[in-house]
Design a protein around this motif. Structure first.
Motif, PDB file in Angstrom:
ATOM      1  N   ARG A   1       0.814  -1.214   0.000  1.00 43.20           N
ATOM      2  CA  ARG A   1       0.000   0.000   0.000  1.00 43.20           C
ATOM      3  C   ARG A   1       0.849   1.265   0.000  1.00 43.20           C
ATOM      4  NH1 ARG A   1      -4.594  -1.895   4.493  1.00 43.20           N
ATOM      5  NH2 ARG A   1      -5.224  -3.796   3.396  1.00 43.20           N
ATOM      6  N   LEU A   2       2.038   1.159  -0.561  1.00 47.66           N
ATOM      7  CA  LEU A   2       2.924   2.320  -0.657  1.00 47.66           C
ATOM      8  C   LEU A   2       2.294   3.395  -1.532  1.00 47.66           C
ATOM      9  CD1 LEU A   2       6.291   0.421  -1.233  1.00 47.66           C
ATOM     10  CD2 LEU A   2       5.549   1.525   0.887  1.00 47.66           C
ATOM     11  N   LYS A   3       2.396   4.663  -1.093  1.00 49.44           N
ATOM     12  CA  LYS A   3       1.853   5.775  -1.867  1.00 49.44           C
ATOM     13  C   LYS A   3       2.940   6.660  -2.460  1.00 49.44           C
ATOM     14  CE  LYS A   3      -2.622   6.132   0.448  1.00 49.44           C
ATOM     15  NZ  LYS A   3      -3.557   7.036   1.188  1.00 49.44           N
ATOM     16  N   SER A   4       4.056   6.758  -1.782  1.00 49.65           N
ATOM     17  CA  SER A   4       5.183   7.538  -2.294  1.00 49.65           C
ATOM     18  C   SER A   4       6.477   6.841  -1.915  1.00 49.65           C
ATOM     19  CB  SER A   4       5.165   8.965  -1.747  1.00 49.65           C
ATOM     20  OG  SER A   4       5.340   8.963  -0.352  1.00 49.65           O
ATOM     21  N   VAL A   5       7.487   7.030  -2.731  1.00 52.37           N
ATOM     22  CA  VAL A   5       8.787   6.391  -2.500  1.00 52.37           C
ATOM     23  C   VAL A   5       9.882   7.425  -2.718  1.00 52.37           C
ATOM     24  CG1 VAL A   5      10.386   4.585  -3.218  1.00 52.37           C
ATOM     25  CG2 VAL A   5       7.922   4.143  -3.252  1.00 52.37           C
ATOM     26  N   ASN A   6      10.752   7.561  -1.745  1.00 53.64           N
ATOM     27  CA  ASN A   6      11.930   8.396  -1.888  1.00 53.64           C
ATOM     28  C   ASN A   6      13.055   7.525  -2.430  1.00 53.64           C
ATOM     29  OD1 ASN A   6      14.179  10.039  -1.676  1.00 53.64           O
ATOM     30  ND2 ASN A   6      13.633  10.833   0.339  1.00 53.64           N
ATOM     31  N   MET A   7      13.419   7.728  -3.670  1.00 56.48           N
ATOM     32  CA  MET A   7      14.396   6.864  -4.332  1.00 56.48           C
ATOM     33  C   MET A   7      15.791   6.973  -3.723  1.00 56.48           C
ATOM     34  SD  MET A   7      12.404   5.365  -6.427  1.00 56.48           S
ATOM     35  CE  MET A   7      13.563   4.438  -7.430  1.00 56.48           C
ATOM     36  N   GLU A   8      16.058   8.060  -2.993  1.00 53.57           N
ATOM     37  CA  GLU A   8      17.369   8.214  -2.359  1.00 53.57           C
ATOM     38  C   GLU A   8      17.633   7.110  -1.341  1.00 53.57           C
ATOM     39  OE1 GLU A   8      18.179  12.022  -0.738  1.00 53.57           O
ATOM     40  OE2 GLU A   8      17.721  13.105  -2.595  1.00 53.57           O
ATOM     41  N   LEU A   9      16.584   6.543  -0.812  1.00 50.08           N
ATOM     42  CA  LEU A   9      16.728   5.475   0.170  1.00 50.08           C
ATOM     43  C   LEU A   9      17.545   4.312  -0.371  1.00 50.08           C
ATOM     44  CD1 LEU A   9      14.001   4.148   2.502  1.00 50.08           C
ATOM     45  CD2 LEU A   9      15.097   2.524   0.985  1.00 50.08           C
ATOM     46  N   PHE A  10      17.470   4.074  -1.682  1.00 55.08           N
ATOM     47  CA  PHE A  10      18.142   2.911  -2.270  1.00 55.08           C
ATOM     48  C   PHE A  10      19.614   3.166  -2.573  1.00 55.08           C
ATOM     49  CE2 PHE A  10      13.665   2.625  -3.937  1.00 55.08           C
ATOM     50  CZ  PHE A  10      13.252   1.665  -3.029  1.00 55.08           C
ATOM     51  N   ASN A  11      20.044   4.408  -2.525  1.00 49.82           N
ATOM     52  CA  ASN A  11      21.409   4.742  -2.954  1.00 49.82           C
ATOM     53  C   ASN A  11      22.493   4.055  -2.149  1.00 49.82           C
ATOM     54  OD1 ASN A  11      20.251   6.420  -4.859  1.00 49.82           O
ATOM     55  ND2 ASN A  11      20.654   8.315  -3.728  1.00 49.82           N
ATOM     56  N   VAL A  12      22.231   3.788  -0.865  1.00 46.94           N
ATOM     57  CA  VAL A  12      23.281   3.228   0.007  1.00 46.94           C
ATOM     58  C   VAL A  12      23.490   1.733  -0.207  1.00 46.94           C
ATOM     59  CG1 VAL A  12      22.995   4.977   1.790  1.00 46.94           C
ATOM     60  CG2 VAL A  12      21.620   2.886   1.882  1.00 46.94           C
ATOM     61  N   PHE A  13      22.528   1.077  -0.869  1.00 41.27           N
ATOM     62  CA  PHE A  13      22.641  -0.370  -1.076  1.00 41.27           C
ATOM     63  C   PHE A  13      23.405  -0.609  -2.375  1.00 41.27           C
ATOM     64  CE2 PHE A  13      18.862   0.451   1.447  1.00 41.27           C
ATOM     65  CZ  PHE A  13      19.078  -0.376   2.538  1.00 41.27           C
ATOM     66  N   VAL A  14      24.717  -0.645  -2.258  1.00 41.00           N
ATOM     67  CA  VAL A  14      25.586  -0.542  -3.425  1.00 41.00           C
ATOM     68  C   VAL A  14      25.518  -1.757  -4.346  1.00 41.00           C
ATOM     69  CG1 VAL A  14      27.159   1.077  -2.321  1.00 41.00           C
ATOM     70  CG2 VAL A  14      27.556  -1.383  -2.068  1.00 41.00           C
TER      71      VAL A  14
END
Length: 404
Positions: free
Chosen positions: A200-213
């Motif tokens: 039920r996600l409504k918004s996603v901040n894509m910066e969250l994924f940057n650290v998972f190299v």
């Protein structure tokens, strides 16, 4: 081959009913049926030494704690519990490497310290949060929790799982995804796939994924996403799936994702091609089907030099402009199936070989002889006029059919 049968009649006075415990073993696996009390654990001593996997069906016990499961022989490495509706609490012994739990009332899971658990799969349960005990499984590789009640995901809760490569949380009730960690996490160097489909996600901040190299794939299909935010800078991400959401507009201008080869926005409500999509030069497959695009020009994807397949099917296209020098030079296939096109001009196609599916439109006239020789296949079924061909020979002999 070892075949063992154990039958035991146990009377539950409180429930005033009779249940039959049954153990059946063949080759490297055993099945236990109707395990209903701690006294039933004696049956585990009959499991042959060749057994590596144990299935438990229709367990009617509420809690499987360590005193019970430690009687499971150490040579058993995999435990699969199914259709155990009363089960609410389980404690995982150190020796198990694979645990699968399905169709239970599970609310709590404990994992013995220094566990050797590598695969944890839970489905159809009552868990509302990610179990804290996962941190006690340093060798965990694969975590899957499906069709439970998890409402939020804080990646910090998995911070110490240094080998965890796959996290799958599908068909839950996720509304938020965050990372509250203030330190460098071991997970940053291990996670390669994150699957959050059907939440039920409504918004996603894509910066969250940057650290998972090492992150290679992110699947966010079948949510309620209306917006993507943040600066997405990632050198490993190869596949991003945003299908079946509610995106009406997407801005990719702050994205730097050189390894991305597959991008899908299938089944959203996009009225225009995502902004700055031409900056994603290494994409080979772009899916924009099942949106509300009304017009499309090939120049909107110019510069995508590695694009091979472009899907625009099931939109509301009234016009498509393909005659341009600014054409993705490796493009091989364009899918225009099921739109509202009334004409199609293919007189200038600068790539060497292009296949087009324009079936199920409203095209009433088409100039075969004025079509570029670089169009090697054309599908036009279910139009007022059908001039389809699937080879050079058939193209030379094609006779357009007027459909009634």
């Amino acid at each position: 081959m070892h075949v063992v049968w154990v039958r035991l009649v146990v009377v539950f006075n409180a429930a005033n009913r009779i249940a039959t415990l049954r153990l059946q073993c063949r080759s490297a696996s055993c099945a236990v049926y109707d395990f209903c009390s701690i006294e039933d654990k004696f049956a585990l001593s009959y499991i042959p030494e060749t057994t590596r996997r144990v299935y438990m069906y229709r367990c009617c016990i509420e809690r499987m704690d360590l005193p019970l499961l430690k009687d499971l022989p150490s040579f058993v490495k995999s435990l699969d519990i199914q259709r155990a509706t009363p089960l609410r609490w389980i404690s995982v012994p150190q020796t198990l490497k694979v645990l699968s739990i399905e169709q239970t009332s599970l609310r709590r899971i404990e994992i013995e310290a220094n566990s050797t658990l590598k695969h944890l799969i839970i489905a159809y349960c009552h868990l509302s949060t990610l179990p804290d005990a996962i941190r006690h499984a340093p060798m965990l590789l694969h975590l899957q929790i499906r069709s439970c009640n998890i409402q939020q995901l804080d990646m910090a809760s998995l911070c110490e799982n240094a080998l965890l490569s796959t996290v799958i949380l599908t068909q839950n009730k996720l509304r938020y995804i965050a990372n509250t960690s203030t330190k460098q996490c071991a997970l940053y160097d291990s996670l390669s796939a994150l699957v959050l489909t059907g939440n039920r996600l409504k918004s996603v901040n894509m910066e969250l994924f940057n650290v998972f190299v090492q992150l290679n794939s992110v699947f966010l299909q079948s949510n309620r996403i209306t917006s993507l935010a943040g600066r997405f800078v990632h050198s490993a991400i190869a596949e991003l799936r945003m299908d079946i959401n509610r995106l009406a507009w997407v801005d990719l201008c702050q994205w730097s994702v050189p390894a991305l080869v597959w991008l899908s926005f299938d089944e959203n409500v996009l009225a225009e091609v995502p902004k700055c999509i031409k900056n994603l030069k290494n994409i080979t497959r772009l899916v924009l089907s099942s949106n509300v695009l009304s017009n499309f020009t090939i120049e909107s994807v110019a510069g995508m030099e590695h694009l091979v397949s472009l899907s625009l099917s099931y939109n509301q296209l009234l016009s498509v402009t393909l005659n341009s020098e600014r054409f993705p030079r490796r493009l091989e296939f364009i899918n225009l199936y099921h739109n509202n096109l009334t004409s199609l001009d293919l007189s200038f196609i600068p790539v060497r070989s292009l296949k087009i599916d324009a079936s199920d439109n409203f095209i009433a006239s088409f100039d075969v002889h004025g079509t570029s020789a670089n169009v090697t296949r054309l599908a036009m079924e279910h139009n007022p006029i059908d001039c389809s061909w699937d080879s050079d020979t058939k193209r030379e002999q094609v006779q357009c059919k007027v459909q009634t």
